[in-house]
Design a protein around this motif. Structure first.
Motif, PDB file in Angstrom:
ATOM      1  N   GLY A   1       0.799  -1.191   0.000  1.00 23.46           N
ATOM      2  CA  GLY A   1       0.000   0.000   0.000  1.00 23.46           C
ATOM      3  C   GLY A   1       0.849   1.266   0.000  1.00 23.46           C
ATOM      4  N   LEU A   2       1.954   1.246   0.727  1.00 22.45           N
ATOM      5  CA  LEU A   2       2.786   2.454   0.759  1.00 22.45           C
ATOM      6  C   LEU A   2       3.432   2.730  -0.596  1.00 22.45           C
ATOM      7  CD1 LEU A   2       4.511   2.076   4.229  1.00 22.45           C
ATOM      8  CD2 LEU A   2       2.641   3.600   3.592  1.00 22.45           C
ATOM      9  N   TYR A   3       3.831   1.676  -1.269  1.00 20.74           N
ATOM     10  CA  TYR A   3       4.388   1.878  -2.605  1.00 20.74           C
ATOM     11  C   TYR A   3       3.339   2.463  -3.536  1.00 20.74           C
ATOM     12  CZ  TYR A   3       8.906  -0.459  -2.025  1.00 20.74           C
ATOM     13  OH  TYR A   3      10.182  -0.767  -1.651  1.00 20.74           O
ATOM     14  N   GLY A   4       2.065   2.115  -3.340  1.00 21.73           N
ATOM     15  CA  GLY A   4       0.989   2.657  -4.168  1.00 21.73           C
ATOM     16  C   GLY A   4       0.926   4.169  -4.098  1.00 21.73           C
ATOM     17  N   ILE A   5       1.133   4.730  -2.914  1.00 25.96           N
ATOM     18  CA  ILE A   5       1.139   6.186  -2.755  1.00 25.96           C
ATOM     19  C   ILE A   5       2.303   6.793  -3.534  1.00 25.96           C
ATOM     20  CG2 ILE A   5       1.424   8.054  -1.072  1.00 25.96           C
ATOM     21  CD1 ILE A   5       0.094   6.106   0.970  1.00 25.96           C
ATOM     22  N   VAL A   6       3.443   6.151  -3.456  1.00 24.27           N
ATOM     23  CA  VAL A   6       4.624   6.636  -4.177  1.00 24.27           C
ATOM     24  C   VAL A   6       4.397   6.561  -5.683  1.00 24.27           C
ATOM     25  CG1 VAL A   6       7.057   6.172  -4.639  1.00 24.27           C
ATOM     26  CG2 VAL A   6       6.199   6.074  -2.304  1.00 24.27           C
ATOM     27  N   TYR A   7       3.863   5.446  -6.161  1.00 25.79           N
ATOM     28  CA  TYR A   7       3.625   5.291  -7.599  1.00 25.79           C
ATOM     29  C   TYR A   7       2.574   6.277  -8.091  1.00 25.79           C
ATOM     30  CZ  TYR A   7       6.098   0.905  -6.777  1.00 25.79           C
ATOM     31  OH  TYR A   7       7.021  -0.034  -6.413  1.00 25.79           O
ATOM     32  N   PHE A   8       1.594   6.587  -7.250  1.00 30.87           N
ATOM     33  CA  PHE A   8       0.596   7.584  -7.619  1.00 30.87           C
ATOM     34  C   PHE A   8       1.263   8.936  -7.836  1.00 30.87           C
ATOM     35  CE2 PHE A   8      -2.485  10.872  -6.313  1.00 30.87           C
ATOM     36  CZ  PHE A   8      -3.432  10.682  -7.302  1.00 30.87           C
ATOM     37  N   GLN A   9       2.194   9.301  -6.980  1.00 31.48           N
ATOM     38  CA  GLN A   9       2.903  10.571  -7.129  1.00 31.48           C
ATOM     39  C   GLN A   9       3.735  10.576  -8.413  1.00 31.48           C
ATOM     40  OE1 GLN A   9       2.563  13.402  -5.600  1.00 31.48           O
ATOM     41  NE2 GLN A   9       4.146  14.358  -6.830  1.00 31.48           N
ATOM     42  N   VAL A  10       4.361   9.475  -8.728  1.00 28.03           N
ATOM     43  CA  VAL A  10       5.141   9.392  -9.973  1.00 28.03           C
ATOM     44  C   VAL A  10       4.211   9.564 -11.175  1.00 28.03           C
ATOM     45  CG1 VAL A  10       6.557   7.886 -11.423  1.00 28.03           C
ATOM     46  CG2 VAL A  10       6.953   7.979  -8.963  1.00 28.03           C
ATOM     47  N   ALA A  11       3.043   8.941 -11.120  1.00 29.14           N
ATOM     48  CA  ALA A  11       2.087   9.049 -12.226  1.00 29.14           C
ATOM     49  C   ALA A  11       1.564  10.476 -12.373  1.00 29.14           C
ATOM     50  CB  ALA A  11       0.935   8.081 -12.004  1.00 29.14           C
ATOM     51  N   ARG A  12       1.430  11.179 -11.258  1.00 27.57           N
ATOM     52  CA  ARG A  12       0.958  12.565 -11.311  1.00 27.57           C
ATOM     53  C   ARG A  12       1.988  13.507 -11.917  1.00 27.57           C
ATOM     54  NH1 ARG A  12      -1.083  14.908  -5.881  1.00 27.57           N
ATOM     55  NH2 ARG A  12      -0.036  16.516  -7.026  1.00 27.57           N
ATOM     56  N   ASP A  13       3.250  13.225 -11.707  1.00 29.31           N
ATOM     57  CA  ASP A  13       4.323  14.106 -12.175  1.00 29.31           C
ATOM     58  C   ASP A  13       5.460  13.260 -12.743  1.00 29.31           C
ATOM     59  OD1 ASP A  13       5.839  16.332 -12.677  1.00 29.31           O
ATOM     60  OD2 ASP A  13       6.392  16.683 -10.589  1.00 29.31           O
TER      61      ASP A  13
END
Length: 78
Positions: A1-13
């Motif tokens: 789940g924590l990696y999901g937050i990180v990957y979401f940020q990468v996808a946003r920017d």
């Protein structure tokens, strides 16, 4: 789940997410190394390789391609 937050940020920017993606790839590389040690020492059964293949190994290519394209020095040259 924590990696999901990180990957979401990468996808946003995606133009600035290379460091977060590099950390993600490092996790995907260290996981199989740890699993290999556990299998070698007999702590985990060899059948767990399928877990590693579906959770870690399949992501090496996408992460690698993203990092190749997003690496700051490479972007600066183009």
């Amino acid at each position: 789940g924590l990696y999901g937050i990180v990957y979401f940020q990468v996808a946003r920017d995606p133009e600035h997410g290379w460091l977060l993606a590099a950390v993600g790839l490092l996790g995907k590389v260290l996981g199989p190394i740890g699993l290999a040690k556990l299998i070698y020492t007999g702590v985990w059964p060899p059948a767990t390789i399928i877990l590693c293949a579906t959770n870690d190994l399949i992501w090496w290519l996408p992460f690698g391609l993203y990092l190749y394209d997003a690496w700051p020095r490479k972007r600066a040259e183009t």
